[in-house]
Scaffold this active site. Structure first.
Site, PDB file in Angstrom:
ATOM      1  N   ARG A   1      -1.034  16.858 -11.530  1.00 53.65           N
ATOM      2  CA  ARG A   1       0.212  17.327 -10.919  1.00 53.65           C
ATOM      3  C   ARG A   1       0.534  18.760 -11.323  1.00 53.65           C
ATOM      4  O   ARG A   1       1.139  19.492 -10.540  1.00 53.65           O
ATOM      5  CB  ARG A   1       1.361  16.400 -11.310  1.00 53.65           C
TER       6      ARG A   1
ATOM      7  N   LYS B   1       4.534  -4.833  -2.793  1.00 55.38           N
ATOM      8  CA  LYS B   1       5.860  -4.357  -2.387  1.00 55.38           C
ATOM      9  C   LYS B   1       6.146  -4.654  -0.917  1.00 55.38           C
ATOM     10  O   LYS B   1       6.439  -3.774  -0.110  1.00 55.38           O
ATOM     11  CB  LYS B   1       5.987  -2.850  -2.646  1.00 55.38           C
TER      12      LYS B   1
ATOM     13  N   GLY C   1       0.763   5.954  -4.175  1.00 56.86           N
ATOM     14  CA  GLY C   1       0.058   6.267  -5.418  1.00 56.86           C
ATOM     15  C   GLY C   1      -1.237   5.500  -5.552  1.00 56.86           C
ATOM     16  O   GLY C   1      -2.296   6.068  -5.853  1.00 56.86           O
TER      17      GLY C   1
ATOM     18  N   GLY D   1       7.009   6.626  -2.759  1.00 55.61           N
ATOM     19  CA  GLY D   1       8.269   6.204  -2.151  1.00 55.61           C
ATOM     20  C   GLY D   1       8.779   7.212  -1.141  1.00 55.61           C
ATOM     21  O   GLY D   1       9.264   6.843  -0.062  1.00 55.61           O
TER      22      GLY D   1
HETATM   23  P1  ADP Z   1       0.751   2.170  -2.925  1.00 50.78           P
HETATM   24  O1  ADP Z   1       0.957   2.560  -4.363  1.00 50.78           O
HETATM   25  O2  ADP Z   1      -0.453   2.830  -2.330  1.00 50.78           O
HETATM   26  O3  ADP Z   1       1.986   2.336  -2.101  1.00 50.78           O
HETATM   27  P2  ADP Z   1       1.239  -0.603  -3.521  1.00 50.78           P
HETATM   28  O4  ADP Z   1       1.806  -0.200  -4.827  1.00 50.78           O
HETATM   29  O5  ADP Z   1       2.137  -1.181  -2.492  1.00 50.78           O
HETATM   30  O6  ADP Z   1       0.399   0.601  -2.879  1.00 50.78           O
HETATM   31  O7  ADP Z   1       0.134  -1.714  -3.715  1.00 50.78           O
HETATM   32  C1  ADP Z   1      -0.916  -1.585  -4.631  1.00 50.78           C
HETATM   33  C2  ADP Z   1      -1.128  -2.857  -5.383  1.00 50.78           C
HETATM   34  O8  ADP Z   1      -1.302  -3.942  -4.503  1.00 50.78           O
HETATM   35  C3  ADP Z   1      -2.356  -2.759  -6.242  1.00 50.78           C
HETATM   36  O9  ADP Z   1      -1.987  -2.887  -7.585  1.00 50.78           O
HETATM   37  C4  ADP Z   1      -3.217  -3.923  -5.771  1.00 50.78           C
HETATM   38  O10 ADP Z   1      -3.852  -4.580  -6.840  1.00 50.78           O
HETATM   39  C5  ADP Z   1      -2.204  -4.823  -5.106  1.00 50.78           C
HETATM   40  N1  ADP Z   1      -2.843  -5.724  -4.125  1.00 50.78           N
HETATM   41  C6  ADP Z   1      -3.555  -5.387  -3.059  1.00 50.78           C
HETATM   42  N2  ADP Z   1      -4.014  -6.475  -2.415  1.00 50.78           N
HETATM   43  C7  ADP Z   1      -3.577  -7.553  -3.110  1.00 50.78           C
HETATM   44  C8  ADP Z   1      -3.698  -8.965  -2.960  1.00 50.78           C
HETATM   45  N3  ADP Z   1      -4.400  -9.498  -1.953  1.00 50.78           N
HETATM   46  N4  ADP Z   1      -3.094  -9.762  -3.870  1.00 50.78           N
HETATM   47  C9  ADP Z   1      -2.406  -9.228  -4.884  1.00 50.78           C
HETATM   48  N5  ADP Z   1      -2.233  -7.909  -5.076  1.00 50.78           N
HETATM   49  C10 ADP Z   1      -2.816  -7.075  -4.204  1.00 50.78           C
HETATM   50 MG    MG Z   2       1.867   1.521  -5.965  1.00 55.64          MG
END
Ligand code: ADP
Ligand code: MG
Length: 405
Positions: free
Chosen positions: A39, A200, A353, A376
């Site tokens: 960053r 989420k 992220g 976010g």
């Molecule tokens: P980002 O940070 O890209 O917005 P999120 O934080 O929403 O994404 O999601 C990422 C998390 O979702 C990761 O920690 C991953 O392990 C989890 N994840 C993805 N697929 C599954 C699943 N089928 N079951 C449980 N957790 C999952």
């Molecule tokens: Mg995330």
């Protein structure tokens, strides 16, 4: 660079002026050192551009969650040292934010000099967006530049309040984010496909509700997909689902049907007998997840279908890994999807992220057109919610229309 209706540093005359720059130096620290300086590096183009044009810089950032009090381990001295190394010039660090040390140091700044204020969240007034605190911050400089897109969805004193008291423009990182996400929301070349996975589910459903009206195809994977499959009555075993959101999920599927756009879900998954890195695994159709097992990655047949559907896409937005990509046993689906997206003849945007980390892990980051650093913030932008830290920047003529279409 154009920032969809907002002034950027290219519109400012900064020579001989003091510029307060809101940066995102929220970096991990370990043993008094910066453990990952990504960053800090990302801010260098903006800082160098301002310095080259004869500005003096007062930098402000948060680090961690000190919750309005001084936390010794969250002081910014290691950040100042790393920044000095990267910039190749001295960086003066003070131990207060708008107190006597900061005021004296800011007043003494000469063009080309750099001052880093203490962690802005040490002051309880920051997250309350206290106008007196914003005015104190503004008093340290002549102009304000916000380059911290990742906190733009928060109306804090250093992101929103201060912009009421100084001419305010977007830094280069912020401008790139606004330009890319505005294009995505307002003006995507079609077909426009959205890929949504990760966890989420509640947050992401709001994004899906918006995207389903705007895109030409949707693919849902990851943890998100389990809620959608269960909402259709499929038994997903012990996979985590959110029954409270079944109605919302069905509404998204119904809306896609009304609009006649494809909405793809996994047809097969990598199922695990428990939530563990070394769990027993089995590739099964979604209808055949064994009782007590859980879907932790998308399967190969799903990926073939996704790759085929995406081939004609000209714009792709991807948020959320399609499996528990942190564990090698469940990383393959996300890795393959990253490759598919990277190879498309499309303009591609990845936000979030974990999604950004997954794209780097797959080694294809350089073939994605825009990787949004603000998790976010990028989701709220795509949802169509105005971001306080962006709205507060000065408009160009015709500004707001360029962002909101
Ligand atoms: P980002 O940070 O890209 O917005 P999120 O934080 O929403 O994404 O999601 C990422 C998390 O979702 C990761 O920690 C991953 O392990 C989890 N994840 C993805 N697929 C599954 C699943 N089928 N079951 C449980 N957790 C999952
Ligand atoms: Mg995330």
């Amino acid at each position: 660079m154009a920032a969809a209706g907002k002034l950027t540093i290219d519109d400012l005359d900064v020579a001989g002026r003091r510029v307060l720059v809101r940066v995102d130096f929220n970096v991990p620290l370990e043993d008094g050192r910066v453990a990952d300086d990504t960053r800090i590096r990302a801010s260098l183009p903006t800082l160098r551009a301002l310095l080259d044009r004869g500005a003096a810089l007062v930098l402000v950032t948060h680090l961690g969650r000190p919750k309005g009090r001084v936390v010794e381990e969250l002081r910014l001295d290691p950040v100042a040292r790393r920044l000095a190394e990267l910039l190749g010039r001295e960086v003066r660090k003070v131990d207060d934010v708008t107190g006597p040390q900061a005021r004296a140091a800011a007043a003494a700044l000469e063009p080309g000099q750099v001052l880093l204020l203490e962690n802005v969240r040490f002051d309880p007034r920051e997250e309350k967006n206290d106008p007196d605190f914003a005015r104190e911050l503004a008093g340290l400089a002549d102009l304000f530049v916000n380059d911290a897109f990742g906190t733009a969805h928060r109306a804090h004193a250093s992101t929103e309040g201060v912009a009421r008291f100084l001419p305010a423009a977007a830094g280069l990182l912020m401008a790139a984010e606004i330009a890319a996400l505005s294009r995505l929301v307002n003006n995507p070349e079609r077909p426009f496909w959205a890929l949504v996975g990760g966890g989420k589910v509640a947050d992401k459903l709001r994004v899906l509700e918006r995207l389903v009206d705007r895109c030409d195809g949707l693919i849902i994977g990851g943890g998100m997909a389990n809620t959608f499959l269960a909402a259709q009555g499929i038994d997903v075993g012990a996979s985590r689902v959110e029954p409270d959101l079944f109605d919302a999920a069905r509404a998204v599927m119904g809306r896609a049907g009304e609009r006649g756009i494809p909405l793809l879900l996994p047809v097969d998954v990598v199922a695990a007998d428990r939530f563990a890195e070394d769990a027993q695994t089995r590739v099964v159709p979604v209808e055949a997840i064994p009782a007590g097992w859980m879907a932790l990655d998308v399967g190969p047949a799903s990926l073939d279908a996704f790759a085929e559907a995406l081939r004609p896409a000209r714009t792709v937005f991807w948020n959320g890994p399609f499996g528990v990509f942190e564990w090698p046993a469940f990383a393959e689906g996300t890795r393959r999807l990253a490759q598919v997206v990277a190879e498309l003849d499309a303009w591609t945007v990845v936000g979030g992220g974990d999604s950004a980390a997954a794209v780097h892990q797959a080694g294809v980051a350089d073939r994605i057109d825009h990787i949004s650093t603000g998790g976010g913030a990028s989701l709220e932008f795509v949802e169509g919610r105005p971001l306080p830290g962006v709205e507060a920047l000065a408009d160009t003529a015709g500004g707001a229309a360029a962002r909101h279409g």
